[in-house]
Design an enzyme around this catalytic site. Structure first.
Site, PDB file in Angstrom:
ATOM      1  N   LYS A  95     -17.406  54.869 -20.759  1.00 26.92           N
ATOM      2  CA  LYS A  95     -18.761  54.543 -20.290  1.00 26.92           C
ATOM      3  C   LYS A  95     -18.962  53.038 -20.287  1.00 26.92           C
ATOM      4  CE  LYS A  95     -21.794  58.318 -21.500  1.00 26.92           C
ATOM      5  NZ  LYS A  95     -22.785  58.752 -22.481  1.00 26.92           N
ATOM      6  N   GLU A 144     -39.797  58.450 -24.509  1.00 27.20           N
ATOM      7  CA  GLU A 144     -39.526  58.109 -23.120  1.00 27.20           C
ATOM      8  C   GLU A 144     -39.838  59.324 -22.253  1.00 27.20           C
ATOM      9  OE1 GLU A 144     -38.488  55.220 -21.648  1.00 27.20           O
ATOM     10  OE2 GLU A 144     -38.955  56.503 -19.933  1.00 27.20           O
ATOM     11  N   ARG A 203     -38.220  60.699 -15.535  1.00 28.02           N
ATOM     12  CA  ARG A 203     -37.699  61.867 -14.819  1.00 28.02           C
ATOM     13  C   ARG A 203     -36.403  61.478 -14.132  1.00 28.02           C
ATOM     14  NH1 ARG A 203     -42.356  62.003 -10.666  1.00 28.02           N
ATOM     15  NH2 ARG A 203     -42.006  59.801 -11.072  1.00 28.02           N
ATOM     16  N   ASN A 234     -43.537  67.972 -22.432  1.00 29.05           N
ATOM     17  CA  ASN A 234     -42.535  68.813 -21.785  1.00 29.05           C
ATOM     18  C   ASN A 234     -42.906  70.298 -21.868  1.00 29.05           C
ATOM     19  OD1 ASN A 234     -40.998  66.806 -20.734  1.00 29.05           O
ATOM     20  ND2 ASN A 234     -39.319  66.978 -22.196  1.00 29.05           N
ATOM     21  N   ARG A 285     -44.808  74.507  -8.007  1.00 23.91           N
ATOM     22  CA  ARG A 285     -43.911  75.040  -6.990  1.00 23.91           C
ATOM     23  C   ARG A 285     -43.128  76.200  -7.595  1.00 23.91           C
ATOM     24  NH1 ARG A 285     -39.618  72.870  -6.321  1.00 23.91           N
ATOM     25  NH2 ARG A 285     -40.355  70.792  -6.814  1.00 23.91           N
ATOM     26  N   GLY A 301     -40.435  79.230  -7.789  1.00 22.92           N
ATOM     27  CA  GLY A 301     -39.047  79.324  -7.337  1.00 22.92           C
ATOM     28  C   GLY A 301     -38.161  79.837  -8.445  1.00 22.92           C
ATOM     29  N   CYS A 311     -33.449  68.551 -20.295  1.00 21.56           N
ATOM     30  CA  CYS A 311     -34.613  68.306 -21.162  1.00 21.56           C
ATOM     31  C   CYS A 311     -35.504  69.521 -21.386  1.00 21.56           C
ATOM     32  CB  CYS A 311     -35.454  67.179 -20.589  1.00 21.56           C
ATOM     33  SG  CYS A 311     -34.651  65.595 -20.768  1.00 21.56           S
TER      34      CYS A 311
HETATM   35  C1  UDX Z   1     -38.460  66.211 -17.474  1.00 24.65           C
HETATM   36  C2  UDX Z   1     -39.861  65.592 -17.639  1.00 24.65           C
HETATM   37  O1  UDX Z   1     -40.567  65.659 -16.412  1.00 24.65           O
HETATM   38  C3  UDX Z   1     -39.738  64.162 -18.101  1.00 24.65           C
HETATM   39  O2  UDX Z   1     -41.022  63.591 -18.296  1.00 24.65           O
HETATM   40  C4  UDX Z   1     -38.958  64.143 -19.392  1.00 24.65           C
HETATM   41  O3  UDX Z   1     -38.782  62.826 -19.824  1.00 24.65           O
HETATM   42  C5  UDX Z   1     -37.596  64.815 -19.217  1.00 24.65           C
HETATM   43  O4  UDX Z   1     -37.762  66.122 -18.701  1.00 24.65           O
HETATM   44  P1  UDX Z   1     -36.563  66.069 -15.603  1.00 24.65           P
HETATM   45  O5  UDX Z   1     -35.727  66.917 -16.492  1.00 24.65           O
HETATM   46  O6  UDX Z   1     -35.948  64.896 -14.921  1.00 24.65           O
HETATM   47  O7  UDX Z   1     -37.792  65.484 -16.441  1.00 24.65           O
HETATM   48  O8  UDX Z   1     -37.123  67.023 -14.478  1.00 24.65           O
HETATM   49  P2  UDX Z   1     -38.536  67.490 -13.862  1.00 24.65           P
HETATM   50  O9  UDX Z   1     -38.836  66.699 -12.658  1.00 24.65           O
HETATM   51  O10 UDX Z   1     -39.579  67.555 -14.918  1.00 24.65           O
HETATM   52  O11 UDX Z   1     -38.136  68.956 -13.385  1.00 24.65           O
HETATM   53  C6  UDX Z   1     -37.676  69.928 -14.322  1.00 24.65           C
HETATM   54  C7  UDX Z   1     -37.313  71.213 -13.631  1.00 24.65           C
HETATM   55  O12 UDX Z   1     -38.463  71.897 -13.186  1.00 24.65           O
HETATM   56  C8  UDX Z   1     -36.385  71.083 -12.420  1.00 24.65           C
HETATM   57  O13 UDX Z   1     -35.378  72.083 -12.518  1.00 24.65           O
HETATM   58  C9  UDX Z   1     -37.318  71.358 -11.250  1.00 24.65           C
HETATM   59  O14 UDX Z   1     -36.631  71.889 -10.141  1.00 24.65           O
HETATM   60  C10 UDX Z   1     -38.278  72.345 -11.853  1.00 24.65           C
HETATM   61  N1  UDX Z   1     -39.599  72.394 -11.202  1.00 24.65           N
HETATM   62  C11 UDX Z   1     -40.403  71.278 -11.186  1.00 24.65           C
HETATM   63  C12 UDX Z   1     -40.056  73.573 -10.625  1.00 24.65           C
HETATM   64  O15 UDX Z   1     -39.362  74.599 -10.654  1.00 24.65           O
HETATM   65  N2  UDX Z   1     -41.295  73.604 -10.048  1.00 24.65           N
HETATM   66  C13 UDX Z   1     -42.104  72.524 -10.012  1.00 24.65           C
HETATM   67  O16 UDX Z   1     -43.220  72.625  -9.480  1.00 24.65           O
HETATM   68  C14 UDX Z   1     -41.639  71.324 -10.590  1.00 24.65           C
END
Ligand code: UDX
Length: 447
Positions: A37, A159, A162, A219, A262, A264, A271
């Site tokens: 890394k 933190e 996303r 979260n 959304r 699905g 996370c």
């Molecule tokens: C998340 C938190 O948003 C972030 O603040 C934290 O620091 C880390 O965890 P991330 O894991 O990058 O971030 O993804 P995020 O955009 O939150 O989406 C998580 C999951 O939910 C994805 O698999 C996404 O496809 C799903 N999702 C999101 C849905 O199924 N429907 C939605 O409406 C939104």
């Protein structure tokens, strides 16, 4: 004199944080214990796909032509301790093998490796997502092991970045949460974040436990929102409703809001799933398990959607077995604009169908290498069109823009049967139906 900053752990969080700190004008030294890394980062290469991160690194990594030279990397804790006024701990806290609880071994190792080298005043800032109570314990470790004793202080600064928006979220956060125990710690953190604070970013000062809890609470709320709309999708499927319309309609109420509704195949990634489980495990240890039993339901609604996608596919293929059926899977990552396949609903669905005898061919714009490593027995294609060639059904499982821009008519020419199942409710049904496809989606009427 300008503060000198170190960042311990250069994964998603740390690499982005280090580059962002250099962008804000600080001298930064990043540390990781994985030599590969560090070698990559020193060349200005990012070990994962994250929009804008490589550009930001190359802008600052010392030794790269035209860079500011403010960002360097090392594997030496003594050098880190010597260099920094503020040390950000950004190592990961994965789920423990076979348990819900979070594995604190990387955090503990980082503190144990750094502390004995701290011979002068320093602020150590925890950014990793940890169980409530950890900061209090780590503060004692720190003062116990550091030769400078009480001159070394801890702060907790969770933190919220996303994936896919990591650079933007780090440079322009929604809020900064500072778990602190002294005015000096608050002053130092305000200095670090002076630029976003001047742009109006709220700065929320808390005690340690609150700072730790803000992250897991946020979260859990997001996971709950997604599982709520997915539960509504289940009811829509049973009662003939349309969950997309339902989400639109309830989203107009600004107490509810449109985001994260959304429906699905649900949430995944490094996370949300592990954080809600670790939160339940920690609440159990504290005797507050009843407060979070609802998260168990959130988790099972989420996992159920993956199985439901498999069943929808089986039904669309005639209702019996997957044997002899070719299935194209569009998307492998857990979300678009990332190459992360950790706990990816898309790959999980692809894997389940493959294990039941289906011939699955996966295509993803950025996640192919990681997907191949995790699921080497699945079929892979170099393009979306190649994945769809000869398919009896096409599954849209990660909502990349590339997939929304596909031409359903052209795909129809190469598919065996024009059957598309939208696991993300992100394709335009009218366009696909106009091109002769049977379009089905989660929580929506079939015709
Ligand atoms: C998340 C938190 O948003 C972030 O603040 C934290 O620091 C880390 O965890 P991330 O894991 O990058 O971030 O993804 P995020 O955009 O939150 O989406 C998580 C999951 O939910 C994805 O698999 C996404 O496809 C799903 N999702 C999101 C849905 O199924 N429907 C939605 O409406 C939104």
């Amino acid at each position: 004199m300008a503060l000198k900053i170190t960042v311990i752990g250069t994964g998603y969080l740390g690499a982005t944080h280090a580059a962002a700190m250099a962008e804000l004008g600080f001298e930064v030294l990043g540390l990781d214990v994985v030599p590969e890394k560090i070698e990559m980062l020193q060349r200005g290469e990012v070990p994962m796909y994250e929009p804008g991160l490589e550009e930001l690194l190359r802008k600052h990594v010392a030794g790269i032509e035209g860079s500011s030279g403010r960002l360097r990397f090392t594997m030496d804790f003594a050098e880190v301790a010597e260099f920094g006024d503020i040390h950000f701990v950004c190592v990961n806290t994965p789920q423990k093998h076979g348990e819900y609880a979070c594995d604190m071994s990387y955090v503990d190792a980082a503190f144990a490796s750094l502390a004995p080298h701290l011979t002068g005043p320093a602020l150590v800032v925890g950014k990793s997502t940890v169980p409530v109570g950890s900061a209090d314990r780590l503060a004692r470790t720190l003062t116990g092991l550091a030769p400078a004793g009480d001159e070394v202080e801890l702060a907790w600064n969770p933190e919220f970045l996303r994936e896919g928006f990591a650079v933007q979220d780090t440079l322009h956060p929604d809020r900064i949460v500072a778990g602190i125990r002294s005015e000096r710690a608050e002053k130092l953190l305000r200095e670090v974040y002076a630029t976003p604070l001047s742009e109006g970013t709220p700065f929320v000062v808390t005690d340690f436990p609150t700072a730790e809890l803000v992250k897991t609470a946020a979260n859990s709320f997001l996971a709950t929102k997604i599982s709520f709309i997915n539960a509504m999708a289940e009811v829509c499927e049973a009662g003939g409703g349309d969950v997309v319309k339902l989400a639109e309609a309830i989203g107009h109420d600004d107490r509810i809001g449109k985001k994260f509704l959304r429906a699905g195949i649900g949430f995944g990634g490094g996370c949300l799933p592990k954080d809600i489980r670790a939160f339940m495990a920690r609440a159990g240890e504290l005797g507050a398990d009843q407060a979070l039993t609802f998260l168990r339901e959130i988790d099972s609604i989420n996992m159920r959607r993956r199985g439901q996608m498999v069943e929808m596919t089986r039904e669309a293929l005639g209702g019996s077995s997957f044997l002899g059926k070719r299935i194209a899977v569009l998307g492998a990552t857990f979300k678009p604009d990332s190459d992360d396949v950790r706990d990816s609903p898309a790959l999980n669905v692809a894997g389940q169908i493959h294990l039941q005898g289906g011939q699955v061919t996966v295509y993803d714009p950025k996640g192919m290498d990681n997907a191949r490593r995790l699921f080497p027995t699945l079929g892979y294609a170099e393009t979306a069109v190649d994945a769809v060639r000869g398919a009896h059904a096409v599954l849209h499982l990660t909502e990349w823009r590339e997939f929304r821009e596909l031409d359903p008519a052209a795909l129809g020419e190469v598919a065996t049967d024009r059957v598309v199942l939208d696991g993300r409710n992100a394709l335009d049904p009218s366009v696909w139906r106009a091109a002769g496809w049977t379009y089905r989606a989660m929580g929506r009427p079939t015709a």
